[in-house]
Scaffold this motif. Structure first.
Motif, PDB file in Angstrom:
ATOM      1  N   ALA A  32       6.189  -5.188   2.299  1.00  0.00           N
ATOM      2  CA  ALA A  32       5.227  -4.876   1.402  1.00  0.00           C
ATOM      3  C   ALA A  32       5.216  -4.255   0.221  1.00  0.00           C
ATOM      4  CB  ALA A  32       3.986  -4.229   2.491  1.00  0.00           C
ATOM      5  N   THR A  33       6.036  -3.323   0.370  1.00  0.00           N
ATOM      6  CA  THR A  33       6.593  -2.200  -0.757  1.00  0.00           C
ATOM      7  C   THR A  33       7.212  -3.050  -1.998  1.00  0.00           C
ATOM      8  OG1 THR A  33       6.679  -0.162   0.786  1.00  0.00           O
ATOM      9  CG2 THR A  33       7.444  -0.340  -1.640  1.00  0.00           C
ATOM     10  N   ALA A  34       8.041  -3.993  -1.563  1.00  0.00           N
ATOM     11  CA  ALA A  34       8.697  -4.762  -2.664  1.00  0.00           C
ATOM     12  C   ALA A  34       7.557  -5.488  -3.301  1.00  0.00           C
ATOM     13  CB  ALA A  34       9.603  -5.694  -1.840  1.00  0.00           C
ATOM     14  N   LEU A  35       6.709  -6.272  -2.637  1.00  0.00           N
ATOM     15  CA  LEU A  35       5.721  -7.048  -3.148  1.00  0.00           C
ATOM     16  C   LEU A  35       4.814  -6.161  -3.954  1.00  0.00           C
ATOM     17  CD1 LEU A  35       4.920  -9.215   0.003  1.00  0.00           C
ATOM     18  CD2 LEU A  35       5.810 -10.012  -2.258  1.00  0.00           C
ATOM     19  N   ARG A  36       4.321  -5.013  -3.486  1.00  0.00           N
ATOM     20  CA  ARG A  36       3.551  -4.100  -4.397  1.00  0.00           C
ATOM     21  C   ARG A  36       3.936  -3.857  -5.482  1.00  0.00           C
ATOM     22  NH1 ARG A  36      -1.358  -4.584  -4.078  1.00  0.00           N
ATOM     23  NH2 ARG A  36      -1.626  -4.119  -1.988  1.00  0.00           N
ATOM     24  N   LEU A  37       5.305  -3.227  -5.651  1.00  0.00           N
ATOM     25  CA  LEU A  37       6.220  -3.179  -6.915  1.00  0.00           C
ATOM     26  C   LEU A  37       6.265  -4.100  -7.660  1.00  0.00           C
ATOM     27  CD1 LEU A  37       8.968  -0.780  -5.448  1.00  0.00           C
ATOM     28  CD2 LEU A  37       6.712   0.031  -6.128  1.00  0.00           C
ATOM     29  N   ALA A  38       6.611  -5.514  -7.250  1.00  0.00           N
ATOM     30  CA  ALA A  38       6.476  -6.739  -7.946  1.00  0.00           C
ATOM     31  C   ALA A  38       5.092  -7.047  -8.946  1.00  0.00           C
ATOM     32  CB  ALA A  38       6.977  -7.857  -7.136  1.00  0.00           C
ATOM     33  N   GLN A  39       4.190  -6.737  -8.006  1.00  0.00           N
ATOM     34  CA  GLN A  39       2.994  -6.754  -8.571  1.00  0.00           C
ATOM     35  C   GLN A  39       2.591  -6.011  -9.855  1.00  0.00           C
ATOM     36  OE1 GLN A  39       0.352  -6.270  -5.075  1.00  0.00           O
ATOM     37  NE2 GLN A  39      -0.024  -8.329  -4.987  1.00  0.00           N
ATOM     38  N   ALA A  40       3.318  -4.732  -9.766  1.00  0.00           N
ATOM     39  CA  ALA A  40       3.123  -3.924 -10.665  1.00  0.00           C
ATOM     40  C   ALA A  40       4.090  -4.155 -11.969  1.00  0.00           C
ATOM     41  CB  ALA A  40       3.224  -2.530 -10.530  1.00  0.00           C
ATOM     42  N   GLY A  41       4.883  -5.243 -11.794  1.00  0.00           N
ATOM     43  CA  GLY A  41       5.769  -5.696 -12.740  1.00  0.00           C
ATOM     44  C   GLY A  41       7.266  -5.443 -12.770  1.00  0.00           C
TER      45      GLY A  41
END
Length: 264
Positions: A32-41
């Motif tokens: 979930a953290t990896a996806l959230r950071l990816a969403q931020a670029g």
């Protein structure tokens, strides 16, 4: 009085062009953290024992338009940590964010009459030593890049008091204090903080959660639900992002405002 510097809201969370390592990022809070950071670029490297799961998570990450890398890594093996950092640098050319999420131990099973010091040592190797070592490896690259943020996953057990938890809880308490001290060593270029999840719906919790236990937990939780992995990821994003640029050495507990233990 210092002049207020206006920034667009999105800029405060913008991680475009930055590289993040997430240990234990193939599933649960790490994913979930990896996806959230990816969403931020951010470009994402997932370091995990489960390489197939990590590769599957990277597919979801790359679908967001950023670069991804899956690396098989045992955080208890120093050679794996060194090789993983080298591979990330070779692939992306920089390291800016480190999420020390992988860990574990015998929490809830640590009857001091039935375990050995080796069991306690393993708690500290998983939760303290590995993250300390990985931080040591990554900080020079962060300083060179001009941007660095390290976030450890700690635990509510670090401040709770319960039976059969001495090694695991002690190791997580050590994480909190270690982070507070390393902030002085790594600053000003690199910030370091910790996120302590409350009871969060992960595969690990599902193995022990019953309707009765959940009801008891929620009786002590003002926000009347258990956590989701994405709740924890939000706090990780805060610490990883420019919006928290004057925050270091801190531990934040994401727990719905309450305390959840299995023996309530």
């Amino acid at each position: 009085m210092q002049e207020f510097k206006h920034k667009e809201f999105n800029e405060l969370f913008d991680l475009s062009g930055k590289t993040a390592i997430v240990t234990g990022g193939a599933n649960g809070i790490g994913k979930a953290t990896a996806l959230r950071l990816a969403q931020a670029g951010a470009n994402i490297a997932i370091a995990d024992l489960k390489l197939d799961d990590a590769k599957a998570a990277i597919k979801d990450i790359e679908a967001l338009g950023v670069k991804g890398l899956a690396v098989e890594c045992n955080i208890l093996k120093d050679d794996d940590l060194v090789a993983m950092v080298d591979k990330v640098m070779s692939e992306f050319g920089s390291i800016n964010i480190l999420i020390n999420n992988a860990g574990g131990g015998g929490g809830g099973r640590e009857n001091p009459s039935k375990i050995s010091v080796d069991d306690i040592r393993r708690d500290f190797e998983l939760n303290v030593f590995s993250g300390w070592r990985l931080s040591q490896l990554c900080v020079p690259h962060m300083k060179e890049s001009g941007y660095g943020s390290i976030v450890f996953t700690t635990s509510m057990s670090s401040v709770n008091k319960d039976p059969n938890m001495s090694g695991y809880a002690g190791s997580k308490a050590a994480v909190n204090h270690m982070v507070a001290n390393l902030a002085h060593d790594f600053g000003p270029e690199v910030r370091i903080n910790a996120v302590g999840p409350g009871a969060t719906r992960t595969d690990a919790l599902k193995t022990v959660l019953t309707p009765e236990i959940e009801k008891s937990m929620l009786a002590h939780t003002p926000i009347h639900r258990l956590g989701e992995a994405d709740d924890i990821a939000g706090a990780m994003l805060y610490f990883a992002s420019p919006i928290s640029q004057w925050v270091s050495g801190q531990t934040i507990f994401v727990n719905g405002g309450g305390v959840q233990t299995l023996d309530q």
